[in-house]
Design a protein around this motif. Structure first.
Motif, PDB file in Angstrom:
ATOM      1  N   LEU A 162      -8.307  51.528  48.969  1.00  0.00           N
ATOM      2  CA  LEU A 162      -7.156  52.419  49.146  1.00  0.00           C
ATOM      3  C   LEU A 162      -6.972  53.266  47.890  1.00  0.00           C
ATOM      4  CD1 LEU A 162      -4.691  49.821  50.741  1.00  0.00           C
ATOM      5  CD2 LEU A 162      -6.072  51.510  51.947  1.00  0.00           C
ATOM      6  N   ARG A 163      -7.935  54.083  47.586  1.00  0.00           N
ATOM      7  CA  ARG A 163      -7.900  54.861  46.351  1.00  0.00           C
ATOM      8  C   ARG A 163      -6.791  55.904  46.353  1.00  0.00           C
ATOM      9  NH1 ARG A 163     -12.383  54.073  43.178  1.00  0.00           N
ATOM     10  NH2 ARG A 163     -14.147  53.010  44.155  1.00  0.00           N
ATOM     11  N   ALA A 164      -6.440  56.431  47.507  1.00  0.00           N
ATOM     12  CA  ALA A 164      -5.464  57.517  47.564  1.00  0.00           C
ATOM     13  C   ALA A 164      -4.034  57.041  47.749  1.00  0.00           C
ATOM     14  CB  ALA A 164      -5.830  58.479  48.701  1.00  0.00           C
ATOM     15  N   GLY A 168      -4.366  50.858  37.994  1.00  0.00           N
ATOM     16  CA  GLY A 168      -3.440  51.743  38.696  1.00  0.00           C
ATOM     17  C   GLY A 168      -2.607  51.039  39.741  1.00  0.00           C
ATOM     18  N   ILE A 169      -2.325  49.752  39.544  1.00  0.00           N
ATOM     19  CA  ILE A 169      -1.542  48.961  40.482  1.00  0.00           C
ATOM     20  C   ILE A 169      -0.254  48.527  39.799  1.00  0.00           C
ATOM     21  CG2 ILE A 169      -1.494  46.871  41.908  1.00  0.00           C
ATOM     22  CD1 ILE A 169      -4.552  46.984  41.940  1.00  0.00           C
ATOM     23  N   THR A 170       0.861  48.744  40.452  1.00  0.00           N
ATOM     24  CA  THR A 170       2.152  48.296  39.940  1.00  0.00           C
ATOM     25  C   THR A 170       2.341  46.824  40.297  1.00  0.00           C
ATOM     26  OG1 THR A 170       3.090  50.502  40.171  1.00  0.00           O
ATOM     27  CG2 THR A 170       4.633  48.669  39.998  1.00  0.00           C
ATOM     28  N   ALA A 171       2.513  45.974  39.292  1.00  0.00           N
ATOM     29  CA  ALA A 171       2.682  44.541  39.506  1.00  0.00           C
ATOM     30  C   ALA A 171       4.141  44.153  39.278  1.00  0.00           C
ATOM     31  CB  ALA A 171       1.778  43.743  38.561  1.00  0.00           C
ATOM     32  N   ILE A 172       4.677  43.351  40.179  1.00  0.00           N
ATOM     33  CA  ILE A 172       6.047  42.840  40.087  1.00  0.00           C
ATOM     34  C   ILE A 172       5.977  41.329  40.217  1.00  0.00           C
ATOM     35  CG2 ILE A 172       8.348  42.817  41.127  1.00  0.00           C
ATOM     36  CD1 ILE A 172       7.808  45.629  42.152  1.00  0.00           C
TER      37      ILE A 172
END
Length: 450
Positions: A190-192, A216-220
């Protein structure tokens, strides 16, 4: 082969490219039979429910799991694409990463270990379990006809125990390393899209968070109240000699911020608070740098959450994207509760922990397929007419306002059985009326002991 309803064919036939023609027939039989089978999900049960108890070459169906060459990872990519199109076509894609223990015993199950059982243990009671550890990546998306967030598994990997790796001379991969690989694989697919990963305190590790940030992944995740937080490093003056600074002044710990009377709290109404509807919380948030000696430096936004009614203990969350709103961070983290529901539903209604494979390849394939079956059933139910997929199993003593996974599974089974019954009726249209005989698959499903 059991006939398929026309509305189901597009979803099931999407997996056909994974197999050659002859193997696909057996794989399709396993897929439909696993949906229809009650109780234990063994290959023998699938053959009985599909009317092939007298099949002489039954071993060909077993070989789909323990010998046939097909790529489960390619199947995961196909499944993720269909889930995204159906439930998350817009906005950020919210993913959840969590592990679970499949209780299994036996000398021939090489990858098993002794772990803490998260289902049976509590803060004051510790229970050990022998079994297999799985790391599963799920899509957290709203299911419109169910009226809530469901956790839909699409990629699951086995995490062998340290003892099993040592006996085989292999390097042991820790749980977080497997989770990092699964998440970065989803990033490549899911690059886009904007990806947000939600996890519990087990993912709150600097190496893991730094890998998510660089990918480029937001981690919570949750954050310890005594974590060492610092201000960002000050600008480096020109002509300064030596290594650049990595942090600024030490900030008060979150436990001190929680006890400080001057902390500014913002009252916020959070919808869907652990299934209890809207709930008022008090939130405090700021940015900081989380650092520990010898580990990467991760800028975070921390969020303190407390209940004005003191019904639960205060807790802290972190987000690797500093620009996210605190309310949005809390609402995304609340979606994680559906992960435990999915694991429970898979055990209760999809036969996880009832399979009996001993081959290493079959063990590595069966449980991920059963967990993915949760998502496949949800996709199939979404193709049904509104009246069928919203039908709930209610009674006078049990009121259910919205359908759950049990209702979705029942609706899909009903559609499959109805298709088979219509085919049988067409074949007997010009024959004289005969005495009704209960078909063998129905007799097995209705009359055999669970």
């Amino acid at each position: 082969m059991l006939p398929l309803p026309a509305r189901f064919a597009g979803i099931i036939l999407a997996f056909a490219p994974l197999f050659v023609h002859r193997s696909w027939r057996h794989a399709q039989l396993l897929l439909i039979g696993a949906i229809l089978t009650p109780g234990r999900r063994t290959v023998a049960s699938v053959l009985r429910i599909t009317g092939r108890a007298q099949e002489r070459r039954f071993v060909n169906v077993h070989r789909i799991l323990n010998r046939t060459a097909w790529c489960p990872r390619s199947g995961s990519r196909i499944l993720l694409g269909m889930l995204i199109s159906a439930f998350a076509s817009r906005g950020p894609v919210i993913l959840a990463l969590d592990d679970t223990i499949e209780r299994r015993r036996g000398k021939r199950i090489a990858a098993k270990g002794i772990y803490r059982d998260p289902v049976r243990s509590s803060d004051s009671h510790f229970v050990k379990a022998s079994g297999l550890r799985w790391m599963s990546l799920m899509l957290l998306a709203p299911v419109p006809w169910a009226g809530r967030i469901w956790a839909l598994p699409f990629l699951t990997a086995l995490v062998p125990s340290e003892r099993a790796c040592r006996e085989r001379g292999r390097r042991h991969k820790p749980l977080l390393e497997v989770g990092r690989q699964l998440t970065l694989q989803a990033r490549r697919w899911l690059r886009a899209r904007d990806l947000v990963l939600v996890g519990d305190s087990g993912l709150s590790a600097l190496l893991f968070l730094d890998a998510m940030r660089r990918g480029g992944i937001t981690a919570i995740t949750r954050l310890r109240l005594d974590a060492a937080l610092y201000e960002p490093a000050p600008p480096r003056p020109p002509g300064t000699i030596g290594r650049p600074r990595t942090k600024g002044a030490r900030l008060p710990s979150l436990s001190d911020v929680l006890a400080d009377a001057s902390t500014g709290w913002q009252a916020t109404v959070v919808p869907g608070w652990y299934g209890a509807g809207e709930h008022t919380l008090e939130i405090a948030s700021a940015t900081a740098v989380w650092r520990h000696g010898g580990l990467p430096i991760v800028p975070i936004r921390w969020v303190l959450v407390r209940d004005p009614e003191n019904r639960f203990a205060p807790q802290a969350l972190l987000c690797t994207d500093l620009d996210r709103e605190p309310v949005q961070i809390v609402s995304w983290f609340m979606r994680r509760w559906s992960v435990e529901v999915t694991f429970q539903e898979a055990r209760a209604h999809l036969g996880v922990e009832t399979q009996r494979q001993w081959s290493d390849k079959a063990i590595a394939r069966t449980t991920p397929c059963l967990l993915a079956l949760f998502s496949i059933v949800t996709l199939l139910a979404s193709r049904l007419p509104t009246r069928e997929r919203t039908r709930v199993t209610a009674a006078t003593w049990y009121a259910k306002p919205k359908p759950t996974f049990v209702d979705a599974l029942a609706a899909v089974r009903y559609a499959l059985w109805r298709e088979q019954a219509s085919v049988l009726s067409c074949r007997q249209r010009h024959r004289p009326k005969r005495r009704f005989v209960l078909p063998r698959p129905w007799a097995y499903a209705l009359c055999q002991a669970a």
